[in-house]
Design a protein around this motif. Structure first.
Motif, PDB file in Angstrom:
ATOM      1  N   GLU A  29       7.264  -8.036   1.576  1.00  0.00           N
ATOM      2  CA  GLU A  29       7.681  -6.816   0.533  1.00  0.00           C
ATOM      3  C   GLU A  29       6.598  -5.664   0.472  1.00  0.00           C
ATOM      4  N   LEU A  30       5.339  -6.143   0.293  1.00  0.00           N
ATOM      5  CA  LEU A  30       4.266  -5.242   0.104  1.00  0.00           C
ATOM      6  C   LEU A  30       4.055  -4.515   1.302  1.00  0.00           C
ATOM      7  N   ILE A  31       4.152  -4.913   2.486  1.00  0.00           N
ATOM      8  CA  ILE A  31       4.144  -4.327   3.729  1.00  0.00           C
ATOM      9  C   ILE A  31       5.205  -3.020   3.999  1.00  0.00           C
ATOM     10  N   HIS A  73       5.231   3.398  -1.864  1.00  0.00           N
ATOM     11  CA  HIS A  73       4.405   3.264  -2.921  1.00  0.00           C
ATOM     12  C   HIS A  73       3.272   3.756  -2.744  1.00  0.00           C
ATOM     13  N   LYS A  74       2.456   4.289  -3.787  1.00  0.00           N
ATOM     14  CA  LYS A  74       1.201   4.746  -3.938  1.00  0.00           C
ATOM     15  C   LYS A  74       0.551   3.972  -4.928  1.00  0.00           C
ATOM     16  N   LYS A  75       1.375   3.301  -5.535  1.00  0.00           N
ATOM     17  CA  LYS A  75       0.701   2.394  -6.624  1.00  0.00           C
ATOM     18  C   LYS A  75      -0.345   1.599  -6.437  1.00  0.00           C
ATOM     19  N   ASP A 118      -7.114  -2.327  -8.747  1.00  0.00           N
ATOM     20  CA  ASP A 118      -6.905  -0.824  -8.827  1.00  0.00           C
ATOM     21  C   ASP A 118      -6.841  -0.525  -7.198  1.00  0.00           C
ATOM     22  N   ALA A 119      -6.913  -1.340  -6.145  1.00  0.00           N
ATOM     23  CA  ALA A 119      -6.716  -0.904  -5.012  1.00  0.00           C
ATOM     24  C   ALA A 119      -5.377  -0.532  -4.732  1.00  0.00           C
ATOM     25  N   ARG A 120      -5.201   0.797  -3.828  1.00  0.00           N
ATOM     26  CA  ARG A 120      -3.904   1.143  -3.631  1.00  0.00           C
ATOM     27  C   ARG A 120      -3.348   0.863  -2.690  1.00  0.00           C
ATOM     28  N   LEU A 121      -2.093   0.392  -2.683  1.00  0.00           N
ATOM     29  CA  LEU A 121      -1.240  -0.323  -1.666  1.00  0.00           C
ATOM     30  C   LEU A 121      -1.229   0.446  -0.221  1.00  0.00           C
ATOM     31  N   PRO A 122      -1.296   1.623  -0.193  1.00  0.00           N
ATOM     32  CA  PRO A 122      -1.312   2.172   1.076  1.00  0.00           C
ATOM     33  C   PRO A 122      -2.465   2.246   1.871  1.00  0.00           C
TER      34      PRO A 122
END
Length: 403
Positions: A274-276, A282-284, A311-315
Protein backbone atom coordinates in the motif's frame (compact mmCIF):
# COMPACT_ATOMS: atom_id res chain seq x y z
CA UNK A 1 -21.59 -41.08 64.29
CA UNK A 2 -20.60 -39.18 61.14
CA UNK A 3 -23.37 -38.98 58.57
CA UNK A 4 -22.78 -41.10 55.49
CA UNK A 5 -23.52 -39.86 51.96
CA UNK A 6 -23.56 -41.40 48.53
CA UNK A 7 -21.58 -38.45 47.19
CA UNK A 8 -19.37 -35.74 48.66
CA UNK A 9 -18.57 -32.94 46.21
CA UNK A 10 -15.57 -30.84 47.21
CA UNK A 11 -15.92 -27.37 45.68
CA UNK A 12 -19.17 -25.45 45.28
CA UNK A 13 -18.32 -23.69 42.03
CA UNK A 14 -19.78 -24.13 38.56
CA UNK A 15 -18.78 -27.78 38.03
CA UNK A 16 -19.35 -28.80 41.65
CA UNK A 17 -22.87 -27.40 41.92
CA UNK A 18 -23.85 -28.87 38.56
CA UNK A 19 -22.60 -32.31 39.61
CA UNK A 20 -24.26 -32.12 43.04
CA UNK A 21 -27.60 -31.03 41.54
CA UNK A 22 -27.62 -33.79 38.91
CA UNK A 23 -26.63 -36.53 41.37
CA UNK A 24 -29.09 -35.27 44.00
CA UNK A 25 -31.96 -35.18 41.54
CA UNK A 26 -31.15 -38.80 40.64
CA UNK A 27 -31.91 -39.70 44.26
CA UNK A 28 -28.35 -39.81 45.58
CA UNK A 29 -27.62 -38.37 49.02
CA UNK A 30 -25.16 -35.54 48.32
CA UNK A 31 -23.14 -33.17 50.49
CA UNK A 32 -21.39 -30.14 49.00
CA UNK A 33 -18.30 -28.85 50.83
CA UNK A 34 -16.48 -25.56 50.23
CA UNK A 35 -13.95 -23.53 52.22
CA UNK A 36 -15.29 -20.17 51.01
CA UNK A 37 -17.74 -17.97 52.87
CA UNK A 38 -19.39 -16.74 49.65
CA UNK A 39 -20.81 -19.12 47.09
CA UNK A 40 -19.26 -19.41 43.60
CA UNK A 41 -17.19 -16.23 43.57
CA UNK A 42 -15.67 -17.08 40.18
CA UNK A 43 -19.14 -17.18 38.61
CA UNK A 44 -19.99 -13.90 40.36
CA UNK A 45 -17.07 -11.93 38.89
CA UNK A 46 -17.16 -13.49 35.42
CA UNK A 47 -18.17 -11.57 32.32
CA UNK A 48 -17.96 -8.23 34.10
CA UNK A 49 -20.58 -9.44 36.58
CA UNK A 50 -22.94 -10.79 33.91
CA UNK A 51 -21.41 -14.26 33.55
CA UNK A 52 -20.45 -15.41 30.07
CA UNK A 53 -22.13 -18.73 30.94
CA UNK A 54 -21.50 -20.61 27.70
CA UNK A 55 -20.64 -20.25 24.03
CA UNK A 56 -23.22 -21.42 21.52
CA UNK A 57 -20.41 -22.73 19.27
CA UNK A 58 -18.59 -24.72 21.96
CA UNK A 59 -17.03 -27.92 20.67
CA UNK A 60 -13.90 -30.02 21.23
CA UNK A 61 -11.93 -27.78 18.86
CA UNK A 62 -12.17 -24.94 21.39
CA UNK A 63 -10.28 -26.77 24.14
CA UNK A 64 -6.64 -27.49 24.96
CA UNK A 65 -5.45 -30.70 26.60
CA UNK A 66 -2.55 -33.10 26.28
CA UNK A 67 -5.28 -35.57 25.32
CA UNK A 68 -7.50 -33.45 23.03
CA UNK A 69 -10.05 -36.21 22.40
CA UNK A 70 -10.93 -36.62 26.08
CA UNK A 71 -13.45 -33.77 26.25
CA UNK A 72 -15.54 -35.01 23.30
CA UNK A 73 -17.71 -37.42 25.27
CA UNK A 74 -18.85 -35.02 28.01
CA UNK A 75 -19.29 -32.08 25.62
CA UNK A 76 -21.42 -34.13 23.23
CA UNK A 77 -23.70 -35.34 26.04
CA UNK A 78 -24.30 -31.92 27.62
CA UNK A 79 -24.32 -29.11 25.05
CA UNK A 80 -24.79 -25.32 25.20
CA UNK A 81 -28.42 -25.95 24.17
CA UNK A 82 -28.88 -28.18 27.21
CA UNK A 83 -27.64 -25.43 29.50
CA UNK A 84 -29.85 -22.91 27.72
CA UNK A 85 -32.78 -25.18 28.54
CA UNK A 86 -31.90 -24.80 32.22
CA UNK A 87 -31.58 -21.03 31.83
CA UNK A 88 -35.02 -20.83 30.22
CA UNK A 89 -36.55 -23.06 32.89
CA UNK A 90 -35.42 -20.52 35.50
CA UNK A 91 -36.59 -17.59 33.34
CA UNK A 92 -33.17 -15.94 33.17
CA UNK A 93 -32.95 -13.35 30.38
CA UNK A 94 -29.80 -13.57 28.27
CA UNK A 95 -28.21 -12.15 25.15
CA UNK A 96 -25.54 -13.13 22.65
CA UNK A 97 -22.47 -11.00 22.14
CA UNK A 98 -20.00 -11.50 19.31
CA UNK A 99 -18.61 -14.93 18.43
CA UNK A 100 -21.36 -16.91 20.17
CA UNK A 101 -20.75 -15.64 23.71
CA UNK A 102 -23.88 -15.80 25.89
CA UNK A 103 -24.36 -13.48 28.90
CA UNK A 104 -27.05 -12.79 31.48
CA UNK A 105 -29.01 -9.60 30.77
CA UNK A 106 -28.99 -8.82 34.46
CA UNK A 107 -26.43 -10.42 36.78
CA UNK A 108 -24.22 -13.46 37.24
CA UNK A 109 -25.92 -13.84 40.62
CA UNK A 110 -28.85 -15.35 38.69
CA UNK A 111 -26.66 -18.28 37.55
CA UNK A 112 -25.49 -18.87 41.13
CA UNK A 113 -29.04 -18.85 42.46
CA UNK A 114 -30.20 -21.11 39.63
CA UNK A 115 -27.55 -23.71 40.49
CA UNK A 116 -28.36 -23.37 44.18
CA UNK A 117 -32.05 -23.94 43.42
CA UNK A 118 -31.19 -27.03 41.38
CA UNK A 119 -29.14 -28.35 44.32
CA UNK A 120 -32.04 -27.69 46.69
CA UNK A 121 -34.32 -29.59 44.29
CA UNK A 122 -31.91 -32.51 44.69
CA UNK A 123 -31.99 -32.21 48.49
CA UNK A 124 -28.23 -31.49 48.55
CA UNK A 125 -26.71 -30.82 51.99
CA UNK A 126 -24.26 -27.91 52.39
CA UNK A 127 -21.18 -27.51 54.53
CA UNK A 128 -19.82 -24.04 54.01
CA UNK A 129 -17.41 -22.65 55.06
CA UNK A 130 -15.75 -25.97 55.69
CA UNK A 131 -12.00 -26.53 55.76
CA UNK A 132 -10.76 -29.95 54.67
CA UNK A 133 -7.83 -31.38 56.61
CA UNK A 134 -7.45 -34.73 54.87
CA UNK A 135 -9.07 -37.37 52.69
CA UNK A 136 -8.55 -41.11 52.99
CA UNK A 137 -10.22 -44.26 51.73
CA UNK A 138 -11.35 -46.90 54.20
CA UNK A 139 -12.84 -49.95 52.54
CA UNK A 140 -15.87 -48.90 50.50
CA UNK A 141 -15.94 -45.36 51.90
CA UNK A 142 -13.93 -42.17 51.75
CA UNK A 143 -13.42 -40.29 55.01
CA UNK A 144 -13.08 -36.51 54.66
CA UNK A 145 -11.71 -34.92 57.82
CA UNK A 146 -13.01 -31.35 58.14
CA UNK A 147 -13.01 -28.64 60.78
CA UNK A 148 -16.66 -29.58 61.37
CA UNK A 149 -16.03 -33.30 61.84
CA UNK A 150 -15.63 -36.28 59.54
CA UNK A 151 -17.75 -36.75 56.40
CA UNK A 152 -18.17 -40.28 55.05
CA UNK A 153 -19.07 -40.87 51.41
CA UNK A 154 -19.02 -43.76 48.95
CA UNK A 155 -17.97 -41.34 46.19
CA UNK A 156 -15.92 -38.14 46.23
CA UNK A 157 -15.90 -35.55 43.45
CA UNK A 158 -13.00 -33.07 43.36
CA UNK A 159 -14.38 -29.87 41.82
CA UNK A 160 -11.86 -27.57 43.42
CA UNK A 161 -10.85 -25.51 40.38
CA UNK A 162 -7.36 -24.39 39.46
CA UNK A 163 -4.82 -21.89 40.78
CA UNK A 164 -6.06 -18.78 38.96
CA UNK A 165 -7.22 -15.71 40.92
CA UNK A 166 -5.91 -16.70 44.38
CA UNK A 167 -7.49 -13.65 46.00
CA UNK A 168 -10.92 -15.30 45.67
CA UNK A 169 -9.76 -18.52 47.26
CA UNK A 170 -8.11 -20.66 44.56
CA UNK A 171 -6.09 -23.56 46.03
CA UNK A 172 -4.21 -26.65 44.85
CA UNK A 173 -6.42 -29.05 46.83
CA UNK A 174 -7.59 -30.99 43.77
CA UNK A 175 -4.01 -31.59 42.66
CA UNK A 176 -3.01 -32.69 46.16
CA UNK A 177 -5.86 -35.20 46.23
CA UNK A 178 -4.78 -36.55 42.83
CA UNK A 179 -1.16 -36.89 43.93
CA UNK A 180 -2.22 -38.60 47.16
CA UNK A 181 -3.81 -41.35 45.06
CA UNK A 182 -0.82 -41.51 42.66
CA UNK A 183 -2.60 -39.88 39.72
CA UNK A 184 -0.44 -38.00 37.23
CA UNK A 185 -0.67 -34.22 36.94
CA UNK A 186 0.01 -32.17 33.81
CA UNK A 187 2.08 -29.27 35.15
CA UNK A 188 -0.31 -26.37 35.85
CA UNK A 189 0.40 -22.89 34.46
CA UNK A 190 -1.57 -19.65 34.03
CA UNK A 191 -3.92 -19.52 31.02
CA UNK A 192 -5.95 -16.71 29.42
CA UNK A 193 -3.43 -14.29 30.91
CA UNK A 194 -1.74 -11.02 29.83
CA UNK A 195 1.82 -11.35 28.50
CA UNK A 196 4.73 -9.28 29.81
CA UNK A 197 8.01 -8.07 28.30
CA UNK A 198 11.25 -6.99 29.93
CA UNK A 199 11.84 -3.32 30.69
CA UNK A 200 14.45 -2.27 28.08
CA UNK A 201 12.92 -4.06 25.09
CA UNK A 202 9.42 -2.86 25.96
CA UNK A 203 10.46 0.74 26.77
CA UNK A 204 9.64 2.12 23.29
CA UNK A 205 6.11 0.74 23.57
CA UNK A 206 5.19 1.86 27.12
CA UNK A 207 3.83 5.21 25.83
CA UNK A 208 1.26 3.19 23.84
CA UNK A 209 -0.47 1.89 27.01
CA UNK A 210 -4.24 2.07 26.70
CA UNK A 211 -4.37 1.76 22.90
CA UNK A 212 -6.62 -1.02 21.59
CA UNK A 213 -7.20 -2.38 18.06
CA UNK A 214 -8.28 -5.58 16.30
CA UNK A 215 -5.34 -7.72 15.21
CA UNK A 216 -4.40 -11.18 14.01
CA UNK A 217 -2.23 -13.01 16.54
CA UNK A 218 -0.59 -16.40 16.19
CA UNK A 219 2.07 -18.58 17.72
CA UNK A 220 3.62 -21.90 16.86
CA UNK A 221 4.59 -23.60 20.10
CA UNK A 222 7.52 -25.80 19.19
CA UNK A 223 7.83 -28.57 16.61
CA UNK A 224 6.87 -32.19 16.34
CA UNK A 225 4.20 -34.29 17.98
CA UNK A 226 2.06 -32.42 20.48
CA UNK A 227 3.02 -28.95 19.22
CA UNK A 228 0.11 -26.57 19.70
CA UNK A 229 -0.44 -23.80 17.22
CA UNK A 230 -2.89 -21.00 17.81
CA UNK A 231 -4.40 -18.23 15.67
CA UNK A 232 -7.02 -15.63 16.62
CA UNK A 233 -8.46 -12.37 15.33
CA UNK A 234 -9.38 -10.38 18.41
CA UNK A 235 -8.76 -7.04 20.12
CA UNK A 236 -5.26 -6.25 21.40
CA UNK A 237 -4.55 -3.89 24.30
CA UNK A 238 -1.19 -2.26 25.00
CA UNK A 239 -0.32 -2.04 28.71
CA UNK A 240 2.60 -0.54 30.65
CA UNK A 241 4.07 -4.01 31.20
CA UNK A 242 3.17 -5.69 27.92
CA UNK A 243 0.12 -6.81 25.96
CA UNK A 244 -3.39 -7.82 26.98
CA UNK A 245 -6.92 -7.87 25.57
CA UNK A 246 -8.82 -10.87 24.19
CA UNK A 247 -6.23 -11.52 21.44
CA UNK A 248 -3.43 -11.95 23.95
CA UNK A 249 -5.49 -13.87 26.51
CA UNK A 250 -6.43 -16.34 23.77
CA UNK A 251 -2.91 -16.81 22.42
CA UNK A 252 -1.38 -17.04 25.92
CA UNK A 253 -2.84 -20.54 26.30
CA UNK A 254 -0.87 -21.66 23.22
CA UNK A 255 2.33 -19.73 23.98
CA UNK A 256 5.36 -21.48 25.42
CA UNK A 257 8.23 -19.54 27.08
CA UNK A 258 11.04 -18.55 24.75
CA UNK A 259 8.91 -18.61 21.58
CA UNK A 260 7.62 -15.54 19.73
CA UNK A 261 4.09 -14.45 19.09
CA UNK A 262 3.30 -12.98 15.68
CA UNK A 263 1.08 -9.90 15.40
CA UNK A 264 -0.56 -8.43 12.33
CA UNK A 265 -1.69 -4.98 13.41
CA UNK A 266 -3.50 -4.28 10.11
CA UNK A 267 -4.80 -7.70 9.05
CA UNK A 268 -6.90 -6.41 6.16
CA UNK A 269 -3.99 -4.65 4.46
CA UNK A 270 -0.54 -5.35 3.02
CA UNK A 271 1.08 -2.22 4.46
CA UNK A 272 4.29 -2.34 2.40
CA UNK A 273 2.46 -2.76 -0.91
CA UNK A 274 0.00 0.00 0.00
CA UNK A 275 2.79 2.44 0.90
CA UNK A 276 4.91 1.65 -2.16
CA UNK A 277 1.90 2.02 -4.47
CA UNK A 278 1.09 5.39 -2.86
CA UNK A 279 4.56 6.91 -3.31
CA UNK A 280 3.68 8.54 -6.62
CA UNK A 281 0.35 9.99 -5.47
CA UNK A 282 1.00 10.91 -1.81
CA UNK A 283 3.39 13.52 -0.53
CA UNK A 284 2.21 13.08 3.06
CA UNK A 285 4.33 12.29 6.08
CA UNK A 286 4.54 8.65 7.11
CA UNK A 287 2.90 9.30 10.49
CA UNK A 288 -0.10 10.94 8.85
CA UNK A 289 -0.55 8.10 6.37
CA UNK A 290 -0.45 5.38 9.04
CA UNK A 291 -2.83 7.43 11.21
CA UNK A 292 -5.49 6.88 8.52
CA UNK A 293 -5.38 3.17 9.34
CA UNK A 294 -4.67 3.04 13.08
CA UNK A 295 -4.72 5.34 16.15
CA UNK A 296 -2.28 8.21 15.51
CA UNK A 297 -0.47 7.63 18.81
CA UNK A 298 0.12 4.02 17.78
CA UNK A 299 1.28 5.09 14.30
CA UNK A 300 3.87 7.50 15.70
CA UNK A 301 4.95 5.06 18.42
CA UNK A 302 5.52 2.21 15.97
CA UNK A 303 7.48 4.44 13.61
CA UNK A 304 9.79 5.66 16.38
CA UNK A 305 10.22 2.15 17.86
CA UNK A 306 11.30 0.86 14.44
CA UNK A 307 13.71 3.71 13.69
CA UNK A 308 11.47 5.82 11.40
CA UNK A 309 10.81 9.53 11.75
CA UNK A 310 7.04 10.16 11.85
CA UNK A 311 7.52 13.36 9.81
CA UNK A 312 9.48 11.59 7.04
CA UNK A 313 7.79 12.10 3.66
CA UNK A 314 6.58 8.99 1.88
CA UNK A 315 8.09 9.85 -1.57
CA UNK A 316 11.53 10.11 0.07
CA UNK A 317 11.44 6.54 1.42
CA UNK A 318 13.20 3.68 -0.37
CA UNK A 319 11.03 0.66 -1.19
CA UNK A 320 13.27 -1.56 0.98
CA UNK A 321 12.65 0.72 3.96
CA UNK A 322 8.90 0.61 3.39
CA UNK A 323 9.00 -3.19 3.23
CA UNK A 324 10.83 -3.20 6.57
CA UNK A 325 8.08 -0.98 7.99
CA UNK A 326 5.41 -3.24 6.50
CA UNK A 327 6.98 -6.25 8.19
CA UNK A 328 7.02 -4.41 11.51
CA UNK A 329 3.27 -3.86 11.23
CA UNK A 330 2.01 -6.98 9.40
CA UNK A 331 4.52 -9.48 10.79
CA UNK A 332 5.62 -8.19 14.17
CA UNK A 333 7.37 -11.08 15.93
CA UNK A 334 7.98 -10.49 19.62
CA UNK A 335 9.07 -12.83 22.41
CA UNK A 336 7.29 -12.34 25.74
CA UNK A 337 9.42 -12.73 28.85
CA UNK A 338 6.53 -14.04 30.94
CA UNK A 339 2.93 -13.60 32.00
CA UNK A 340 1.07 -11.68 34.69
CA UNK A 341 0.71 -15.00 36.53
CA UNK A 342 -2.18 -16.57 38.40
CA UNK A 343 -3.30 -13.27 39.90
CA UNK A 344 -4.46 -12.11 36.45
CA UNK A 345 -5.04 -15.49 34.77
CA UNK A 346 -8.66 -16.38 34.07
CA UNK A 347 -7.98 -20.12 34.06
CA UNK A 348 -5.33 -22.72 34.87
CA UNK A 349 -3.85 -24.82 32.08
CA UNK A 350 -2.88 -28.38 32.97
CA UNK A 351 -4.24 -30.32 35.93
CA UNK A 352 -5.19 -33.94 36.51
CA UNK A 353 -3.98 -35.94 33.52
CA UNK A 354 -7.05 -37.03 31.54
CA UNK A 355 -5.42 -40.40 30.80
CA UNK A 356 -6.03 -41.19 34.47
CA UNK A 357 -9.80 -40.63 34.06
CA UNK A 358 -12.78 -42.20 32.32
CA UNK A 359 -14.04 -39.82 29.63
CA UNK A 360 -17.58 -41.10 30.17
CA UNK A 361 -17.79 -40.71 33.96
CA UNK A 362 -14.76 -38.56 34.95
CA UNK A 363 -13.84 -41.24 37.53
CA UNK A 364 -10.21 -42.10 38.24
CA UNK A 365 -9.49 -45.42 36.55
CA UNK A 366 -7.49 -46.81 39.46
CA UNK A 367 -9.46 -45.27 42.34
CA UNK A 368 -13.11 -46.38 42.14
CA UNK A 369 -15.43 -43.72 43.50
CA UNK A 370 -13.02 -40.77 43.05
CA UNK A 371 -13.96 -38.23 40.36
CA UNK A 372 -12.34 -35.05 39.00
CA UNK A 373 -14.29 -32.40 37.09
CA UNK A 374 -14.08 -28.83 35.81
CA UNK A 375 -10.89 -26.78 35.89
CA UNK A 376 -9.12 -29.35 38.11
CA UNK A 377 -8.77 -31.51 34.99
CA UNK A 378 -6.33 -30.93 32.11
CA UNK A 379 -9.01 -29.49 29.82
CA UNK A 380 -8.92 -25.73 29.20
CA UNK A 381 -11.24 -23.73 26.98
CA UNK A 382 -10.79 -20.60 24.95
CA UNK A 383 -11.92 -17.23 26.23
CA UNK A 384 -15.63 -16.64 25.67
CA UNK A 385 -17.77 -19.01 27.76
CA UNK A 386 -16.04 -22.26 26.82
CA UNK A 387 -14.66 -23.00 30.29
CA UNK A 388 -18.10 -22.71 31.84
CA UNK A 389 -19.42 -25.14 29.24
CA UNK A 390 -16.71 -27.62 30.27
CA UNK A 391 -17.75 -27.12 33.92
CA UNK A 392 -21.39 -27.89 33.09
CA UNK A 393 -20.56 -30.82 30.81
CA UNK A 394 -17.98 -32.50 33.08
CA UNK A 395 -20.15 -31.92 36.17
CA UNK A 396 -23.14 -33.44 34.37
CA UNK A 397 -21.06 -36.42 33.18
CA UNK A 398 -19.99 -37.23 36.74
CA UNK A 399 -23.40 -36.50 38.25
CA UNK A 400 -25.16 -38.89 35.88
CA UNK A 401 -22.58 -41.66 36.31
CA UNK A 402 -22.19 -41.93 40.08
CA UNK A 403 -23.74 -45.07 41.55
Amino acid sequence: MSKQYDVAVIGAGAAGMMCAAVAGQRGKSVVLLDHATRLAEKIRISGGGRCNFTNINAGPQNFLSENPHFCKSALSRYTPQDFLGLIKKHRIAWHEKHRGQLFCDDSSEQIIQMLRAECIAGDVSWRMPCKIASLRKEGEHFVIATDGGDVLARNVVAATGGLSIPKIGATDLGYRIAKQFDLKIVEPRPGLVPLTFDGPSWQPFTPLAGISLEVDVSTGAGKGKGAKRGYFREDLLFTHRGLSGPAILQISSYWTPGTPIMLDLLPEMDVAEELIASKTTHKKQLGNILAQWMPSRLADGLLVANGFAPDARLPDMADAKLRKLGDAINRWAIVPTGTEGYKKAEVTLGGVDTRELSQQSMMANKVPGLYFIGETVDVTGWLGGYNFQWAWASGHAAGTSIE
